[in-house]
Motif scaffolding. Sequence first.
Motif, PDB file in Angstrom:
ATOM      1  N   GLY A   1       9.144 -12.146  -1.464  1.00  0.00           N
ATOM      2  CA  GLY A   1       9.952 -10.934  -1.366  1.00  0.00           C
ATOM      3  C   GLY A   1       9.953 -10.276  -2.736  1.00  0.00           C
ATOM      4  O   GLY A   1      10.347 -10.908  -3.723  1.00  0.00           O
ATOM      5  N   VAL A   2       9.490  -9.040  -2.808  1.00  0.00           N
ATOM      6  CA  VAL A   2       9.279  -8.382  -4.108  1.00  0.00           C
ATOM      7  C   VAL A   2      10.157  -7.145  -4.211  1.00  0.00           C
ATOM      8  O   VAL A   2      10.122  -6.255  -3.363  1.00  0.00           O
ATOM      9  CB  VAL A   2       7.797  -8.000  -4.284  1.00  0.00           C
ATOM     10  CG1 VAL A   2       7.581  -7.401  -5.677  1.00  0.00           C
ATOM     11  CG2 VAL A   2       6.884  -9.216  -4.079  1.00  0.00           C
ATOM     12  N   GLY A   3      10.925  -7.056  -5.272  1.00  0.00           N
ATOM     13  CA  GLY A   3      11.775  -5.888  -5.457  1.00  0.00           C
ATOM     14  C   GLY A   3      12.906  -6.216  -6.435  1.00  0.00           C
ATOM     15  O   GLY A   3      12.905  -7.289  -7.039  1.00  0.00           O
ATOM     16  N   ALA A   4      13.791  -5.282  -6.610  1.00  0.00           N
ATOM     17  CA  ALA A   4      14.103  -4.160  -5.728  1.00  0.00           C
ATOM     18  C   ALA A   4      13.264  -2.921  -6.063  1.00  0.00           C
ATOM     19  O   ALA A   4      13.103  -2.564  -7.236  1.00  0.00           O
ATOM     20  CB  ALA A   4      15.588  -3.808  -5.841  1.00  0.00           C
TER      21      ALA A   4
ATOM     22  N   LEU B   1      15.014  -3.441 -10.855  1.00  0.00           N
ATOM     23  CA  LEU B   1      14.007  -2.643 -10.165  1.00  0.00           C
ATOM     24  C   LEU B   1      12.595  -3.124 -10.500  1.00  0.00           C
ATOM     25  O   LEU B   1      12.303  -3.560 -11.618  1.00  0.00           O
ATOM     26  CB  LEU B   1      14.156  -1.174 -10.537  1.00  0.00           C
ATOM     27  CG  LEU B   1      15.465  -0.499 -10.101  1.00  0.00           C
ATOM     28  CD1 LEU B   1      15.418   0.993 -10.392  1.00  0.00           C
ATOM     29  CD2 LEU B   1      15.747  -0.744  -8.631  1.00  0.00           C
ATOM     30  N   THR B   2      11.732  -3.041  -9.496  1.00  0.00           N
ATOM     31  CA  THR B   2      10.332  -3.441  -9.619  1.00  0.00           C
ATOM     32  C   THR B   2       9.473  -2.234  -9.287  1.00  0.00           C
ATOM     33  O   THR B   2       9.659  -1.605  -8.238  1.00  0.00           O
ATOM     34  CB  THR B   2      10.006  -4.592  -8.641  1.00  0.00           C
ATOM     35  OG1 THR B   2      10.842  -5.704  -8.948  1.00  0.00           O
ATOM     36  CG2 THR B   2       8.550  -5.008  -8.748  1.00  0.00           C
ATOM     37  N   SER B   3       8.520  -1.905 -10.139  1.00  0.00           N
ATOM     38  CA  SER B   3       7.660  -0.750  -9.879  1.00  0.00           C
ATOM     39  C   SER B   3       6.650  -1.079  -8.781  1.00  0.00           C
ATOM     40  O   SER B   3       6.321  -2.249  -8.538  1.00  0.00           O
ATOM     41  CB  SER B   3       6.908  -0.352 -11.156  1.00  0.00           C
ATOM     42  OG  SER B   3       5.903  -1.313 -11.456  1.00  0.00           O
ATOM     43  N   VAL B   4       6.154  -0.042  -8.125  1.00  0.00           N
ATOM     44  CA  VAL B   4       5.148  -0.256  -7.085  1.00  0.00           C
ATOM     45  C   VAL B   4       3.854  -0.784  -7.705  1.00  0.00           C
ATOM     46  O   VAL B   4       3.139  -1.566  -7.073  1.00  0.00           O
ATOM     47  CB  VAL B   4       4.911   1.047  -6.295  1.00  0.00           C
ATOM     48  CG1 VAL B   4       3.782   0.878  -5.292  1.00  0.00           C
ATOM     49  CG2 VAL B   4       6.189   1.456  -5.567  1.00  0.00           C
TER      50      VAL B   4
ATOM     51  N   ASN C   1      11.971   6.939   2.854  1.00  0.00           N
ATOM     52  CA  ASN C   1      11.454   6.734   1.485  1.00  0.00           C
ATOM     53  C   ASN C   1      10.334   5.695   1.418  1.00  0.00           C
ATOM     54  O   ASN C   1       9.972   5.245   0.328  1.00  0.00           O
ATOM     55  CB  ASN C   1      12.582   6.370   0.513  1.00  0.00           C
ATOM     56  CG  ASN C   1      13.225   5.012   0.791  1.00  0.00           C
ATOM     57  OD1 ASN C   1      12.676   4.174   1.503  1.00  0.00           O
ATOM     58  ND2 ASN C   1      14.400   4.789   0.217  1.00  0.00           N
ATOM     59  N   LEU C   2       9.777   5.332   2.565  1.00  0.00           N
ATOM     60  CA  LEU C   2       8.732   4.300   2.564  1.00  0.00           C
ATOM     61  C   LEU C   2       7.415   4.780   1.963  1.00  0.00           C
ATOM     62  O   LEU C   2       6.568   3.953   1.619  1.00  0.00           O
ATOM     63  CB  LEU C   2       8.469   3.806   4.000  1.00  0.00           C
ATOM     64  CG  LEU C   2       9.583   3.025   4.687  1.00  0.00           C
ATOM     65  CD1 LEU C   2       9.079   2.500   6.034  1.00  0.00           C
ATOM     66  CD2 LEU C   2      10.076   1.872   3.827  1.00  0.00           C
ATOM     67  N   GLN C   3       7.244   6.089   1.836  1.00  0.00           N
ATOM     68  CA  GLN C   3       5.973   6.613   1.322  1.00  0.00           C
ATOM     69  C   GLN C   3       5.627   6.059  -0.053  1.00  0.00           C
ATOM     70  O   GLN C   3       4.456   6.001  -0.431  1.00  0.00           O
ATOM     71  CB  GLN C   3       6.003   8.146   1.258  1.00  0.00           C
ATOM     72  CG  GLN C   3       5.743   8.816   2.593  1.00  0.00           C
ATOM     73  CD  GLN C   3       4.371   8.472   3.167  1.00  0.00           C
ATOM     74  OE1 GLN C   3       4.286   7.951   4.282  1.00  0.00           O
ATOM     75  NE2 GLN C   3       3.317   8.741   2.428  1.00  0.00           N
ATOM     76  N   ILE C   4       6.652   5.639  -0.790  1.00  0.00           N
ATOM     77  CA  ILE C   4       6.388   5.076  -2.122  1.00  0.00           C
ATOM     78  C   ILE C   4       5.498   3.844  -2.032  1.00  0.00           C
ATOM     79  O   ILE C   4       4.806   3.489  -2.991  1.00  0.00           O
ATOM     80  CB  ILE C   4       7.717   4.739  -2.840  1.00  0.00           C
ATOM     81  CG1 ILE C   4       7.482   4.512  -4.332  1.00  0.00           C
ATOM     82  CG2 ILE C   4       8.406   3.543  -2.209  1.00  0.00           C
ATOM     83  CD1 ILE C   4       8.750   4.360  -5.143  1.00  0.00           C
ATOM     84  N   LEU C   5       5.478   3.198  -0.878  1.00  0.00           N
ATOM     85  CA  LEU C   5       4.694   1.971  -0.702  1.00  0.00           C
ATOM     86  C   LEU C   5       3.252   2.235  -0.275  1.00  0.00           C
ATOM     87  O   LEU C   5       2.471   1.292  -0.137  1.00  0.00           O
ATOM     88  CB  LEU C   5       5.360   1.067   0.343  1.00  0.00           C
ATOM     89  CG  LEU C   5       6.773   0.595   0.040  1.00  0.00           C
ATOM     90  CD1 LEU C   5       7.325  -0.197   1.219  1.00  0.00           C
ATOM     91  CD2 LEU C   5       6.809  -0.250  -1.232  1.00  0.00           C
TER      92      LEU C   5
END
Length: 212
Positions: A130-133, A145-148, A172-176
């Motif tokens: 699990g990677v984030g936030a 916070l974790t950058s894309v 806001n999923l487009q960031i992925l």
Amino acid sequence: MKNLEEKLRLYLVTNSDGLEESVFLRKIEEAIKGGVTIVQIREKDRSTREYIELATKVHEITRRYDVPLIVDDRIDVAMAVGAEGVHLGQSDMPVKMARDILGENVIIGATTKTVEQAREAYESGADYLGVGAIYPTTTKVKTVLTSVDTLKDICASAPIPANAIGGLAKDNLQILKGAPVAGICVVSAIMKAEDTKEAAAGLRRAYEELAV
């Protein structure tokens, strides 16, 4: 677990704050009907007995739909209720120790924020990351916070599935886009929704459109 990556597609992390138990359980069932593929029960403030009692009721629901139940942090609770897995943060029991206790047939997830943590988790026996936030969250869990870009590096560094988590919502999923994640983990976007089933369905559609 076979086809674990498919099970990770829409990962619900529960939050029972402010909800009557019956409402909480109904939200979980409606979320599964809407497309949730795996459920993690996360209870930071309950006693062990209360946690076991609630997890047992949640497991009755998830079993009905063949959805794995993951217990956050608490290996003892996971073992007590026969959950399919546990999820461990960086301050929880080390993954290798958990694997030694639980054996090979229990799913172990690990929270990672760096490539080094991801590699260590994989080498210690984690099944997924699990990677984030990715975004700031409204949960009580302390977040960094974790950058894309870091997310992409983590995906490339360990040959196990990775999910993005942290403030993710349908809009806001487009960031992925372009990040080879197995799925997304959500809390508030489902648990705080008026229509839990539709919220889950909308997230599932948005993720699958993103993955095309």
